[in-house]
Design a protein around this motif. Structure first.
Motif: not given
Length: 495
Positions: A328-345
């Motif tokens: 949703l436009p009002t929500v930020e969303l990320e995919i992260r690995d086990e160390e909390g780093r943001k992952l690419p597409a």
């Protein structure tokens, strides 16, 4: 702000407009608002610390939800399907509560809890009797709803949703009074689920008539669509499967009024949604992904995206029919690995979300990190265009010889077999690999059981040898809860 404002605005704007229908009992917005005020007076007089609903859906649910908000007491709808020991423990945690519904069961399980008890219709009568009374003073209570998690691996946590969280979701996704008087929403999800609560609030704010179905039945669902000229409905995948099964079996109903079907709560098989799009060609489908801790939906796959994917010849475009769309436009969303780093597409990891509607809070603790991000414990990935694909719960990952395997990728391949109606892949113990792949399969009706070698070859040809099941069991049906979520813990017991 308080969520009771949603109902007050609707009652002020169109007091005589029909708001709710349940088993031939009909309520206007004015009547519902007055009953909520009466309920609030009764609740405050009780001295209860929580307002609990232990019942199926009825007019008591919205009256209790908004009454509790006006009274400034957290609303706690309870799962009436819980075993006695589990329910008794939850009743003890919210005592003394103002409990609506199955009073005999409450007395038997937690009779010394100091609860104030009302049967469903007794509560409604009490609310109506106190509809005219002294003005209700505003409260400083910020907690609107408390929902107990399923507690599959530990004692249930008490998820907290504040008025600001719920209003953040409604005001960010629904336009006030946007529905005309001909629109009606059929609500068949239970009142103790966030989808049931958000369905009530969003329909009231849009001023769309609510048609309540206390206990789901596909034949009754179809009849209500016809009788009440329902325009909007929300279902979980298992509900949609049963509805389509009855239609394919010859059950007739006029569903021409149905403009939109939203679904969520569990994984939607690609074959099932494709069949639904064929059966309801004039209906707009929306896939909604969300959690209790996020006040419902955080990502949507909309109607146009459904049609485009359904008609696409490009495999990548068609695959998006199995996604949950974009945030949703009002929500930020990320995919992260086990160390909390943001992952690419394209890379799988854990889904993190942030926004005003995201609570991430429990009575016991807050799960938000220092920057306000909530770890959903759901696994998934984003494609190059930003579409979100779910890959099960993060805890469901099969770790074979140090390699992480998503159950979903194996299940998707097996579901392409003509005889496989449903399947679930789980981790099973392995002396050699630590964990290996076990698969439970339910065959389609009137289909013969496929050979294990044939199924293993299918997985090996599409994926690779590490994904090939070490064991396969055949069952009549897989275990799901009432919201259409697969109970993998029960599947594991088969092995």
């Amino acid at each position: 702000m308080n969520i009771s404002l949603l109902l007050q605005m609707a009652a002020d704007a169109a007091p005589d407009r029909e708001a709710l229908v349940c088993e031939d009992r009909r309520w206007t917005y004015d009547a519902l608002w007055k009953a909520a005020q009466g309920a609030a007076r009764s609740m405050r007089e009780s001295g209860a610390t929580h307002i609990a609903l232990l019942d199926e859906s009825s007019e008591a649910a919205p009256i209790a939800l908004f009454g509790a908000a006006l009274a400034g007491i957290p609303y706690v709808p309870l799962n009436y399907r819980l075993a006695d020991a589990d329910l008794g423990a939850l009743l003890g945690r919210i005592a003394p509560a103002y409990v609506i519904g199955d009073t005999d069961r409450v007395t038997r399980l937690n009779g010394d809890g100091g609860h104030t008890l009302f049967g469903r219709m007794d509560f409604v009568a009490e609310a109506q009797a106190k509809a005219d009374g002294p003005e209700l003073e505003e409260t400083e209570e910020t907690v609107a709803v408390q929902l107990f998690t399923s507690g599959t691996t530990a004692a249930p946590k008490a998820a907290i949703l504040r008025h600001s969280n719920l209003l953040g979701y409604i005001l960010g996704t629904v336009e006030f009074m946007s529905a005309d008087e001909s629109e009606a929403a059929l609500v068949s999800v239970p009142p103790y689920h966030i989808a049931g609560i958000s369905a009530l609030m969003s329909s009231i704010y849009a001023m769309r008539k609510i048609v309540l179905l206390p206990a789901f039945d596909p034949d009754v669902w179809l009849k209500l669509i016809e009788d009440e000229h329902v325009t909007n409905a929300f279902v979980v995948p298992t509900m949609l499967s049963r509805i389509i099964g009855r239609m394919d079996a010859g059950v007739k109903a006029d569903v021409s009024s149905l403009r939109a079907i939203a679904y969520g709560g569990g994984k939607m098989p690609l074959e099932l949604i494709s069949r639904a799009l064929d059966l309801f060609p004039q209906t707009n489908f929306t896939n909604a992904y969300g959690l209790t801790e996020t006040s419902s939906t955080v990502a949507l796959l909309g109607p146009d995206e459904h049609r485009a994917a359904h008609q696409a010849s490009d495999p990548a475009a068609r695959a998006r029919l199995a996604s949950v769309g974009k945030p949703l436009p009002t929500v930020e969303l990320e995919i992260r690995d086990e160390e909390g780093r943001k992952l690419p597409a394209g890379e799988r990891g854990e889904i993190y979300v942030r926004g005003d509607q995201v609570s991430g809070e429990y009575r016991e603790r807050s799960a938000l990190d220092a920057e306000g991000w909530f770890p959903t414990r759901d696994a998934g990935y984003l494609d190059e265009e930003g579409y979100l694909f779910l890959a099960g719960r993060a805890d469901d990952v099969i770790v074979r010889g140090g390699e992480n395997i998503s159950p979903g990728e194996i299940e998707d391949v097996l579901l392409t077999h003509g005889a496989v109606g449903d399947c679930a892949a789980v981790a099973i113990p392995s002396v050699e690999w630590g964990e290996a792949v076990g698969v439970a399969i339910a065959c389609k009706v009137d289909c013969s059981q496929p050979g294990e070698e044939e199924l293993c070859k299918l997985v090996k040809d599409r994926l690779r040898s590490s994904r090939v099941p070490e064991r396969i069991v055949f069952v009549e049906a897989l275990p799901y809860n009432e919201m259409g979520k697969l109970l993998r813990r029960e599947v594991k017991k088969l092995f």
